[in-house]
Every structure is written in structure tokens, then in C-alpha cells.
Design an enzyme around this catalytic site. Sequence first.
Site, PDB file in Angstrom:
ATOM      1  N   GLY A  64     -49.641 -17.595 -14.231  1.00  0.00           N
ATOM      2  CA  GLY A  64     -50.058 -17.065 -15.539  1.00  0.00           C
ATOM      3  C   GLY A  64     -49.044 -16.093 -16.100  1.00  0.00           C
ATOM      4  O   GLY A  64     -47.844 -16.372 -16.112  1.00  0.00           O
ATOM      5  N   GLY A  79     -34.854 -22.355 -29.803  1.00  0.00           N
ATOM      6  CA  GLY A  79     -35.339 -22.035 -31.140  1.00  0.00           C
ATOM      7  C   GLY A  79     -36.183 -23.159 -31.718  1.00  0.00           C
ATOM      8  O   GLY A  79     -37.306 -22.950 -32.182  1.00  0.00           O
ATOM      9  N   ASP A  99     -40.919 -21.849 -23.987  1.00  0.00           N
ATOM     10  CA  ASP A  99     -40.822 -21.998 -25.448  1.00  0.00           C
ATOM     11  C   ASP A  99     -42.202 -22.249 -26.049  1.00  0.00           C
ATOM     12  O   ASP A  99     -42.523 -21.751 -27.137  1.00  0.00           O
ATOM     13  CB  ASP A  99     -39.886 -23.153 -25.807  1.00  0.00           C
ATOM     14  CG  ASP A  99     -38.477 -22.910 -25.315  1.00  0.00           C
ATOM     15  OD1 ASP A  99     -38.098 -21.729 -25.187  1.00  0.00           O
ATOM     16  OD2 ASP A  99     -37.770 -23.891 -25.062  1.00  0.00           O
ATOM     17  N   GLY A 128     -40.034 -33.778 -21.194  1.00  0.00           N
ATOM     18  CA  GLY A 128     -39.337 -33.274 -22.374  1.00  0.00           C
ATOM     19  C   GLY A 128     -39.873 -31.917 -22.776  1.00  0.00           C
ATOM     20  O   GLY A 128     -41.037 -31.588 -22.533  1.00  0.00           O
TER      21      GLY A 128
HETATM   22  O1  RIB Z   1     -36.146 -23.849 -22.887  1.00  0.00           O
HETATM   23  C1  RIB Z   1     -35.784 -25.192 -22.801  1.00  0.00           C
HETATM   24  C2  RIB Z   1     -34.596 -25.461 -23.674  1.00  0.00           C
HETATM   25  O2  RIB Z   1     -33.493 -24.737 -23.179  1.00  0.00           O
HETATM   26  C3  RIB Z   1     -34.130 -26.903 -23.704  1.00  0.00           C
HETATM   27  O3  RIB Z   1     -34.738 -27.644 -24.721  1.00  0.00           O
HETATM   28  C4  RIB Z   1     -32.626 -26.784 -23.833  1.00  0.00           C
HETATM   29  O4  RIB Z   1     -32.125 -27.315 -25.012  1.00  0.00           O
HETATM   30  C5  RIB Z   1     -32.323 -25.301 -23.704  1.00  0.00           C
HETATM   31  O5  RIB Z   1     -32.113 -24.712 -24.922  1.00  0.00           O
END
Ligand code: RIB
Length: 289
Positions: free
Chosen positions: A209, A40, A236, A271
Site C-alpha cells: 500500500g 508524464g 504513474d 503495459g
Molecule cells: O513509469 C513507467 C514509465 O517510465 C514507462 O512508461 C517509461 O516510458 C518510463 O518513462
Amino acid sequence: MTVVVAGSLNLDLVGRAPRIPGPGETVMGQTLARFHGGKGGNQAVAAARLGAAVRFFGAVGRDAAGDELLAGLAAEHIDVAGVARVDTASGCALITVSEAGENAITVLPGANREAPLPTEGALRGARCVVLQMEVPPAANQAWAAAARAAGVPVMLNAAPAGADAVALLPWTDLLLVNEGELAQLCAQTGHAEAALGPATVVTTLGERGCRVWHRGREVAVPGRPVDVVDTTGAGDTFAGALAAALAAGKALIPAVTEANVAAALSCRRPGARGGMPSRAELDAALAEA
Ligand code: RIB
């Protein structure tokens, strides 16, 4: 162009190793690092870096990690007024990243188990609501129902793609999954991608992709080659960038194209949030294509 993200915040403890160990195996690693994470929070940061106004709802502990995670979001100009402080320890993720940049993640949800339900006004002015599967299903259900009632589209990143994700499909307008998650959802429902329910299904394919299915039409968007350091958070980045682009009024395929490049750029630094591009970085990369 407000994006509402309701989801998890974790402190990521990341060990680098030559490869990801199998069950029962020990491998000798190299370095340990800590980063701010949680799907999130990561998605909120990705959207904010690209210029979206982001409101985040989640929960952290009354501990140092909670202070740090909140400060991390605030530093990205994310509205964190909807983050609850609870007596449970902040969420944590144990991550192994291999030399090839691939990862394996164990999430210890902690405070995320107490993620808040939508409050009056939480969705005011929202152009989309972004959900993932690291908070309790009841919270996600409540956010999806509130969004539906308010006429705000729901983007679901079905990660992890268990039974709780299946229950959210009827409430989802845009489903974002990787190939493994798509296979899990199809196996659980007995339906192919086109019959899962959401009007739009975007499947990320790593370096290849992504594929977009929208109301019977399928479009392939090729990958952008980069030197991969760490793929953690690439999905994310894709989710946040896509939400930002859609909230800015971009059409589906241009929005997915932006998200696809943003996700590739994110793999260049360690990270989950380290490589997430700024607006200027993404625009420069898009202009190169
Ligand atoms: O998608 C990566 C994330 O998955 C990491 O930051 C970890 O905290 C998990 O939630």
C-alpha cells in the site's frame, strides 16, 4: 477540475523475461511488445480515465512515434495543444518485465529534452500541476515557479530522485515517491521524510500500500491484493488518480485511498497504461473494500 501534467512521452519497448538481468548478464526472454508510455503521459492518462479534464505539456519528435503518442493521448480526451513537435526523435524506454511483474527501465529521453516551458494561460483553471523527473530541470523549475505564482499546488513525482528532484522540493506541495526514491532524497538532503519540505509526502510501498505523512501526522493505507501481471506504470497510475481525486475536491486520505486501489488495479494488465482503471472500474473496486 483541470489537472495540468507537464512531462515526458515515450514509446515503451517491453521485453518479458523470467527475471531481470544483472550487470553484464544475458537472460533469454520471451516476448517483445510496444506500448505508449512516459511518466508524464501515463499520469495524464490515469487522471483522464478517472474523469479529470487534463491538459498535457511535453514534446515529441516529428516522427511516426510522435504521431502515435499524440494520438494516444487525444484518444483519452486529453488536451494536447501544448505538446511541441521537435526535430529530435521521440522518447523511448527499454523495459524488461520479469515473471513476477517487476520491471527495470532505461529511458532514452530524445524529444523530452526539449519539453516546453509554461506559456501564458497554461495554468488557467488548473486545480493542480503534476511534474515528474524525465524532462530537463529548467522546464520543471519553470512549471513549479509558474504554479506557485498562480497559486496552483504542485505534485512532484520524484522519479528518478536525483539532485534535480532535491532542487524542486521547496516548490513542491505534495511529494509522491516510492521507498527507494524516498531513501535517495533523504540521503541527498540529510533530512528525514518529515523535514524534506513538502507539506505532504506520500510514499508508495508496492503490495503493502502506501504511507501518507501530512504536517506531522502519519497514516498507513494497506495494499489491495491483485494478480500481478506488470507493475510498470503503477506509480504513474497512483499519481494520476491522486491528482484527479484532489482536483475533484476530495480530501487527502480518501484521495490517496482511491489512488492506492487504482495503482493495484493497473498491475493486472500488460503495459504502463493497459491496466489503468476507468472511473466505473475503480468505483466498483472501491465498493468491494
Ligand atoms: O513509469 C513507467 C514509465 O517510465 C514507462 O512508461 C517509461 O516510458 C518510463 O518513462
